[in-house]
Design a protein around this motif. Structure first.
Motif, short mmCIF file in Angstrom:
data_model
loop_
_atom_site.label_atom_id
_atom_site.label_comp_id
_atom_site.label_asym_id
_atom_site.label_seq_id
_atom_site.Cartn_x
_atom_site.Cartn_y
_atom_site.Cartn_z
N ASN A 1 0.85 -1.23 -0.13
CA ASN A 1 -0.27 -0.22 0.40
C ASN A 1 0.68 1.22 -0.46
OD1 ASN A 1 -2.38 -1.35 -0.60
ND2 ASN A 1 -2.41 -1.26 2.35
N SER A 2 2.31 0.91 0.24
CA SER A 2 2.95 2.18 0.25
C SER A 2 3.49 3.16 -1.11
CB SER A 2 4.51 2.22 1.30
OG SER A 2 4.54 0.76 0.14
N ASP A 3 4.07 4.54 -1.33
CA ASP A 3 3.77 4.90 -2.65
C ASP A 3 5.13 4.22 -2.72
OD1 ASP A 3 4.47 6.49 -4.46
OD2 ASP A 3 4.16 7.96 -3.67
N PRO A 4 5.47 3.76 -3.75
CA PRO A 4 6.54 3.05 -4.80
C PRO A 4 7.84 4.09 -4.93
CG PRO A 4 5.18 2.38 -6.28
CD PRO A 4 4.75 3.78 -5.11
N ALA A 5 7.57 5.47 -5.13
CA ALA A 5 8.28 6.27 -5.22
C ALA A 5 8.70 6.81 -3.88
CB ALA A 5 7.85 8.03 -6.23
N LEU A 6 8.82 6.32 -3.39
CA LEU A 6 9.06 7.30 -1.88
C LEU A 6 10.30 5.98 -1.52
CD1 LEU A 6 7.58 8.01 0.92
CD2 LEU A 6 7.60 5.67 1.80
N GLY A 7 11.37 7.41 -0.60
CA GLY A 7 12.73 7.47 -0.36
C GLY A 7 12.94 8.07 -2.36
N THR A 8 12.68 7.60 -3.58
CA THR A 8 13.47 8.10 -3.76
C THR A 8 13.41 9.70 -4.67
OG1 THR A 8 11.88 8.42 -5.83
CG2 THR A 8 12.87 5.80 -5.42
N PHE A 9 14.81 9.89 -5.37
CA PHE A 9 15.32 11.36 -5.61
C PHE A 9 15.91 10.88 -6.76
CE2 PHE A 9 16.56 10.65 -0.81
CZ PHE A 9 15.56 11.69 -0.87
N SER A 10 15.18 12.51 -7.22
CA SER A 10 15.51 12.98 -8.57
C SER A 10 17.04 13.27 -8.98
CB SER A 10 14.89 14.14 -9.75
OG SER A 10 15.22 15.11 -8.50
N SER A 11 17.29 14.05 -8.01
CA SER A 11 19.32 13.51 -8.72
C SER A 11 20.13 13.09 -7.17
CB SER A 11 19.80 15.40 -8.50
OG SER A 11 19.31 15.87 -7.29
N PRO A 12 21.62 12.44 -7.81
CA PRO A 12 21.87 11.67 -6.72
C PRO A 12 23.09 12.95 -5.67
CG PRO A 12 23.34 12.05 -8.92
CD PRO A 12 22.14 13.02 -9.77
N GLU A 13 22.97 14.50 -6.22
CA GLU A 13 23.36 15.43 -5.07
C GLU A 13 22.27 15.06 -3.56
OE1 GLU A 13 22.80 16.28 -8.54
OE2 GLU A 13 25.60 15.84 -8.77
N GLU A 14 20.61 15.21 -3.63
CA GLU A 14 19.26 15.63 -3.26
C GLU A 14 20.15 14.15 -2.36
OE1 GLU A 14 15.85 15.94 -4.19
OE2 GLU A 14 15.95 16.70 -6.19
N ALA A 15 20.08 12.84 -2.89
CA ALA A 15 20.24 11.66 -2.20
C ALA A 15 21.00 12.04 -1.10
CB ALA A 15 20.11 10.75 -3.00
N LEU A 16 22.29 12.51 -1.70
CA LEU A 16 23.81 12.48 -0.87
C LEU A 16 23.34 13.24 0.46
CD1 LEU A 16 26.54 11.94 -0.19
CD2 LEU A 16 27.48 13.99 -1.69
N VAL A 17 22.71 14.28 0.28
CA VAL A 17 22.19 15.22 1.34
C VAL A 17 21.29 14.26 2.32
CG1 VAL A 17 21.34 17.62 2.58
CG2 VAL A 17 22.65 17.60 0.07
#
Length: 146
Positions: free
Chosen positions: A95-111
């Motif tokens: 039931n959870s959002d599949p896009a949860l925890g994904t980032f559009s850019s690697p910089e956002e993910a790193l931060v």
């Protein structure tokens, strides 16, 4: 005079203040045939006490302990909890959002990863500080009990 002594002993007996020798004296008096008529109503009680004293326990007791079935039920309960926990976990993940925890850019993910690691690090440091107090206690204990 003996009747007066027995009445005094009976009064002490019913108050719970007699000694063992006084109780033996009362029982001896009521087991004899010379009981006063005004005390005759107490004779069956003291005769019964003497009869109960002579009864022996004749039943045999089992020497092996009974099996405890609760261990089996604990295992069943733990299995059910694990089963329901697994079902709830998979139901929640579907039931959870599949896009949860994904980032559009690697910089956002790193931060975001650095923020999460910084939070974990600060919590670990708090734990290490409290362990330092325990270490100091352990050293003091060793120096005292040497």
């Amino acid at each position: 005079m003996e009747l007066r002594r027995i009445e005094i002993l009976l009064e002490k007996y019913f108050e719970g203040n007699t000694s063992i020798t006084e109780e033996k004296e009362i029982k001896a008096y009521f087991s004899s045939d010379l009981v006063a008529p005004e005390l005759e109503h107490l004779k069956p009680m003291f005769v019964n006490f003497q009869n109960q004293k002579e009864i022996q326990f004749t039943k045999s007791l089992p020497l092996q302990p009974r099996k405890r079935n609760y261990v089996k039920w604990i295992g069943v309960a733990a299995s059910l909890v694990a089963l329901f926990g697994t079902l709830l976990y998979f139901n929640y993940n579907q039931n959870s959002d599949p896009a949860l925890g994904t980032f559009s850019s690697p910089e956002e993910a790193l931060v975001e990863t650095q923020k999460a690691l910084e939070m974990v690090s600060s919590e670990m440091n708090k734990g290490v500080e409290s362990m330092a107090v325990l270490n100091e206690f352990e050293q003091t204990k060793k120096s005292i009990f040497k």
